[in-house]
Scaffold this motif. Structure first.
Motif, PDB file in Angstrom:
ATOM      1  N   ARG A   1       0.865  -1.281   0.079  1.00 15.49           N
ATOM      2  CA  ARG A   1      -0.102  -0.035   0.030  1.00 15.49           C
ATOM      3  C   ARG A   1       0.962   1.331   0.175  1.00 15.49           C
ATOM      4  N   TYR A   2       1.954   1.303   0.599  1.00 16.54           N
ATOM      5  CA  TYR A   2       2.644   2.425   0.806  1.00 16.54           C
ATOM      6  C   TYR A   2       4.153   2.475   0.086  1.00 16.54           C
ATOM      7  N   GLY A   3       4.268   1.427  -0.560  1.00 13.71           N
ATOM      8  CA  GLY A   3       5.423   1.362  -1.551  1.00 13.71           C
ATOM      9  C   GLY A   3       6.810   1.195  -0.984  1.00 13.71           C
ATOM     10  N   SER A   4       6.858   0.605   0.294  1.00 12.28           N
ATOM     11  CA  SER A   4       8.264   0.499   0.944  1.00 12.28           C
ATOM     12  C   SER A   4       8.782  -0.674   0.104  1.00 12.28           C
ATOM     13  N   PRO A   5      10.026  -0.655  -0.120  1.00  8.39           N
ATOM     14  CA  PRO A   5      10.868  -1.777  -0.793  1.00  8.39           C
ATOM     15  C   PRO A   5      11.190  -2.690   0.007  1.00  8.39           C
TER      16      PRO A   5
END
Length: 370
Positions: free
Chosen positions: A154-158
């Protein structure tokens, strides 16, 4: 490696669980041979309650504003890794500065993950905002389980990874002292924890007027109706935690509502009490049984009646066995040395893949307004 940490507090444990978490983790990380610089915002409420002003395992430096971080740009740029913690004042601006200045690994350490995600859903970007999450190479989370996937998808953390709290077993040891209380609780006041505290300690105290109880921690409202057999301690510095636990027949763990909803969110007090071999009474949440075995390593009563029953019927040998089993489980999986090794492994994992190109350009902060 050289590590820079910008966290809520290392110097003061007053009103927060961050300081003891950082102390245990960074002491163990330094023992692995790493150099650490901790940058802490100089807040007046911590300045008047500092219980670790000069740690021997890290440099500790204070800064008065986001603008003053410019003085530490070189150290941040040259570090192998930089961690920004949750609840850091002006955390979004701090994160942007770090992502623009750092040339090594950048990580966000969320000691309040469910609270953070709930704030993001509400559009409350007090210390973290959605657009800077992808700019951190690592999202280190106090919460494990399905939440990690949410942070990535959802938040795009790698890379979202669980880094639970831990305890320094050299600082938290079983102590043989007389028992003063039948049930204790150590924690800062929180409105969403108060109903559980009422159900699991205050109401049992009313029903067992011949038993002794204690609640230690600051910021409790003056209008709480404490039973006569509940002692209040306003603040207890970490050095006094082991003796506090040791003087308790049982100690209570109460979890914030957002963390119960997320599950897999142990508090540092849970591991501290276990390290002291004190039998723990806890509320229930998903993932707790992956940390301690219910019934044999931790007690999960069914509300007020369950607490009254266990205080009335659990024998001293049975309580001691539960406490010792919890300590053994903590030593095996939740020591500060174990967490430091996990952090080291996460850094190595990120270093094995191309680091992100910062999406936020390097900026020089001249004032709070900028």
């Amino acid at each position: 490696m050289k590590l820079v940490v910008l966290g809520l507090s290392l110097s003061s444990s007053w009103g927060n669980g961050h300081a003891t978490t950082y102390r245990a983790l960074l002491k163990a990380f330094a023992a692995l041979g790493h150099d650490i610089l901790f940058l802490e915002r100089d807040a007046p409420w911590y300045a008047s309650n500092r219980d670790l002003a000069d740690p021997d395992f890290t440099q500790l430096r204070l800064y008065a504003s986001v603008g003053e971080l410019e003085d530490w740009r070189e150290e941040i740029a040259e570090a192998d890794a930089v961690i920004v913690g949750s609840y850091v004042p002006d955390g979004v601006a701090v994160g942007r500065f770090v992502q623009g200045a750092a040339r090594g690994i950048t990580a966000f350490y969320d000691i309040d993950t469910p609270v953070t995600l709930a704030k993001l859903e509400r559009g409350d970007f007090e210390y973290l905002s959605p657009e800077i999450i992808p700019g951190y190479d690592l999202y280190l989370s106090f919460t494990g389980g399905p939440t990690l996937r949410t942070i990535e998808e959802r938040y795009g953390s790698p890379a979202a990874r669980a880094l639970y709290c831990s305890v320094d077993p050299e600082a938290y040891l079983p102590i043989d002292v007389p028992k003063r209380w039948d049930l204790s609780y150590l924690g800062t006041y929180s409105p969403d924890r108060q109903p559980s505290l009422e159900r699991l300690l205050i109401e049992p105290a009313r029903r067992l007027p011949d038993r002794r109880f204690v609640v230690a921690g600051p910021q409790y409202p003056a209008d709480i109706d404490w039973p006569a057999n509940v002692e209040r301690i306003d603040h207890l510095p970490p050095a006094e935690h082991p003796q506090f636990y040791a003087a308790s027949r049982f100690t209570l763990n109460v979890t914030r509502a957002d963390m119960i909803a997320a599950g897999w969110s142990p508090s540092v007090r849970l591991f501290e009490a276990a390290a002291c071999a004190v039998p723990i009474v806890s509320d229930a949440w998903d993932g707790l049984d992956s940390l301690f075995a219910p019934g044999s390593e931790i007690l999960i009563p069914d509300g007020t009646e369950g607490v009254v029953e266990l205080l009335s019927s659990t024998t001293t040998p049975d309580a001691q066995r539960i406490g010792q089993a919890a300590r053994a489980r903590m030593l095996a999986g939740h020591s500060a040395a174990r967490r430091a090794a996990e952090l080291e492994a996460y850094f190595e994992e990120v270093a094995d893949r191309p680091l992100l190109t910062p999406t936020i350009p390097e900026i020089r902060i001249r004032s709070e307004a900028q």
